[in-house]
Motif scaffolding. Sequence first.
Motif, PDB file in Angstrom:
ATOM      1  N   ALA A  18       0.971  -1.319   0.161  1.00 20.58           N
ATOM      2  CA  ALA A  18      -0.067   0.063   0.101  1.00 20.58           C
ATOM      3  C   ALA A  18       0.885   1.340   0.093  1.00 20.58           C
ATOM      4  CB  ALA A  18      -0.907  -0.164   1.411  1.00 20.58           C
ATOM      5  N   GLN A  19       2.140   1.233   0.720  1.00 22.95           N
ATOM      6  CA  GLN A  19       2.915   2.406   0.874  1.00 22.95           C
ATOM      7  C   GLN A  19       3.559   2.606  -0.409  1.00 22.95           C
ATOM      8  OE1 GLN A  19       3.349   4.167   3.671  1.00 22.95           O
ATOM      9  NE2 GLN A  19       1.397   2.860   4.107  1.00 22.95           N
ATOM     10  N   ALA A  20       3.816   1.618  -1.139  1.00 17.27           N
ATOM     11  CA  ALA A  20       4.375   1.576  -2.382  1.00 17.27           C
ATOM     12  C   ALA A  20       3.211   2.177  -3.529  1.00 17.27           C
ATOM     13  CB  ALA A  20       4.783   0.220  -3.199  1.00 17.27           C
ATOM     14  N   ARG A  21       2.169   2.014  -3.597  1.00 19.00           N
ATOM     15  CA  ARG A  21       1.200   2.598  -4.052  1.00 19.00           C
ATOM     16  C   ARG A  21       0.890   3.878  -3.924  1.00 19.00           C
ATOM     17  NH1 ARG A  21      -1.414  -2.569  -3.192  1.00 19.00           N
ATOM     18  NH2 ARG A  21      -2.673  -1.598  -1.602  1.00 19.00           N
ATOM     19  N   GLN A  22       1.226   4.381  -2.754  1.00 15.80           N
ATOM     20  CA  GLN A  22       0.905   5.838  -2.583  1.00 15.80           C
ATOM     21  C   GLN A  22       2.280   6.568  -3.048  1.00 15.80           C
ATOM     22  OE1 GLN A  22      -0.592   6.167   1.450  1.00 15.80           O
ATOM     23  NE2 GLN A  22      -1.550   4.121   1.274  1.00 15.80           N
ATOM     24  N   GLY A  23       3.193   5.969  -3.616  1.00 17.93           N
ATOM     25  CA  GLY A  23       4.263   6.476  -4.072  1.00 17.93           C
ATOM     26  C   GLY A  23       5.385   6.983  -2.881  1.00 17.93           C
ATOM     27  N   ARG A  24       5.349   6.213  -1.825  1.00 13.65           N
ATOM     28  CA  ARG A  24       6.438   6.501  -0.773  1.00 13.65           C
ATOM     29  C   ARG A  24       7.835   5.824  -1.358  1.00 13.65           C
ATOM     30  NH1 ARG A  24       2.401   8.377   0.942  1.00 13.65           N
ATOM     31  NH2 ARG A  24       1.144   8.113   2.568  1.00 13.65           N
ATOM     32  N   GLN A  25       8.819   6.381  -0.865  1.00 13.66           N
ATOM     33  CA  GLN A  25      10.155   5.905  -1.192  1.00 13.66           C
ATOM     34  C   GLN A  25      10.151   4.540  -0.118  1.00 13.66           C
ATOM     35  OE1 GLN A  25      13.641   8.526  -1.299  1.00 13.66           O
ATOM     36  NE2 GLN A  25      12.278  10.049  -1.128  1.00 13.66           N
ATOM     37  N   LEU A  26      10.960   3.776  -0.399  1.00 13.06           N
ATOM     38  CA  LEU A  26      11.062   2.399   0.227  1.00 13.06           C
ATOM     39  C   LEU A  26      12.417   1.930   0.429  1.00 13.06           C
ATOM     40  CD1 LEU A  26       8.207   0.330  -1.339  1.00 13.06           C
ATOM     41  CD2 LEU A  26       8.016   1.675   1.008  1.00 13.06           C
ATOM     42  N   GLY A  27      12.740   1.418   1.767  1.00 15.04           N
ATOM     43  CA  GLY A  27      14.061   1.063   2.003  1.00 15.04           C
ATOM     44  C   GLY A  27      14.400  -0.077   3.031  1.00 15.04           C
ATOM     45  N   GLY A  28      15.296  -0.555   3.022  1.00  9.29           N
ATOM     46  CA  GLY A  28      15.458  -1.813   4.007  1.00  9.29           C
ATOM     47  C   GLY A  28      16.921  -1.700   4.521  1.00  9.29           C
ATOM     48  N   VAL A  29      17.042  -1.972   5.976  1.00 11.72           N
ATOM     49  CA  VAL A  29      18.449  -2.117   6.457  1.00 11.72           C
ATOM     50  C   VAL A  29      18.759  -3.320   7.196  1.00 11.72           C
ATOM     51  CG1 VAL A  29      18.656   0.391   6.852  1.00 11.72           C
ATOM     52  CG2 VAL A  29      17.514  -0.908   8.822  1.00 11.72           C
ATOM     53  N   CYS A  30      19.850  -3.930   7.209  1.00 13.06           N
ATOM     54  CA  CYS A  30      20.359  -5.184   7.668  1.00 13.06           C
ATOM     55  C   CYS A  30      19.362  -6.238   6.751  1.00 13.06           C
ATOM     56  CB  CYS A  30      19.968  -5.416   9.030  1.00 13.06           C
ATOM     57  SG  CYS A  30      20.872  -6.908   9.984  1.00 13.06           S
ATOM     58  N   THR A  31      18.557  -6.836   7.286  1.00 10.29           N
ATOM     59  CA  THR A  31      17.746  -8.115   6.407  1.00 10.29           C
ATOM     60  C   THR A  31      16.279  -7.270   6.267  1.00 10.29           C
ATOM     61  OG1 THR A  31      16.868  -9.220   8.319  1.00 10.29           O
ATOM     62  CG2 THR A  31      19.084  -9.890   7.325  1.00 10.29           C
ATOM     63  N   GLY A  32      16.049  -6.134   6.320  1.00 13.14           N
ATOM     64  CA  GLY A  32      14.881  -5.635   5.824  1.00 13.14           C
ATOM     65  C   GLY A  32      14.443  -5.678   4.490  1.00 13.14           C
ATOM     66  N   SER A  33      15.547  -5.730   3.603  1.00  7.28           N
ATOM     67  CA  SER A  33      15.202  -6.041   2.220  1.00  7.28           C
ATOM     68  C   SER A  33      14.280  -7.233   2.020  1.00  7.28           C
ATOM     69  CB  SER A  33      16.526  -6.278   1.252  1.00  7.28           C
ATOM     70  OG  SER A  33      17.598  -5.132   1.408  1.00  7.28           O
TER      71      SER A  33
END
Length: 367
Positions: A107-122
């Motif tokens: 849902a966050q992606a559909r709303q155009g948010r930037q997305l990220g992950g740290v450590c194993t968050g990917s």
Amino acid sequence: MSEFKQGAQARDRAPQSIGFLLLDSFTLISLASAVEPLRMANHLSGRELYRWFTLTQDGRAVSASDGLQITPDAGFDTAPALDMVIVCGGVGIQNSVTREQVLWLQAQARQGRQLGGVCTGSWALAKAGLLDGYECSVHWECLAAMQEAFPRAAITTRLFSIDRNRSTSSGGTAPMDMMLHLIGREHGRELVAGISEMFIYERIRNEQDHQRVPLKHMLGSNQPKLQEIVALMEANLEEPIDLDELASYVDVSRRQLERLFQKYLHCSPSRYYLKLRLIRARQLLKQTPMSIIEVASVCGFVSTPHFSKCYREYFGIPPRDERVGQGTANVVRLIPAVVGESLIPSSTAMAALSRAQGESSFASVRL
């Protein structure tokens, strides 16, 4: 864009709002490494450039991998408006991601948010299908499993990857490097240099820096002879050992040696040996004041022109440019202390070499 124009534009912007989604058993050091540059950016600039919030699925406390509990600022239902969401992963990531988290990230992606992950968050982003076609980074312990589980994601061994609106990093202090690069893009190198000085962070690593993936992690425990050969190579960079001698040391034939390297490391023994020497040379160029001639010598090259040629072919730039690059944003030199009228000298070249030689060499850069 000039630093002045960047600063002027930054003053006219609303603070960037970043949400950190904390998964069960997330690593606290990765969260701190990502948040602290934001805090210091606000402090040094004298303006609120960033706001950050911790989030969990239901708004309840979550335990980090070290057992410390964090009470989040909000849950999914009460989360504030966000510009970016960064998933903080950690131990047991394969079992930490819930269906509700996947749906929320989508849902966050559909709303155009930037997305990220740290450590194993990917892993969470990949599970949500949000890294398909993107280059991404993850902690090396999760690398092989993630490559197997998500073949459509371009998973690399780099410390961090910034690909369009996806920013992912490995663990430990690597999130700090990623966040410093993101801050630099928005607010300029001068601010980044100031943050680095406050944290006594002498070299900001870039996207070309790779994780040091232990060889035994890549090979498992089934190839003790290959591990022994690589250990011999690592211990003899200044005076490389002939390949026939290496083979005899571990009681295999030269042909067997060639087959082992091709099968498990995807290159010839001589090529792998050269890679180890060049990686060590790069460490010395970046981390010590040794001359290019000295670096070439201690890394087993008979002449500086030959060293420069090999270095350029492997890294894409000559050794001289690697050293010149340290005067830019990738390296921050702290002001040395003054005693009387003289400066306290930094470590000698040989002491720095000794430290570098104590580091393990890893197979994180493929040929």
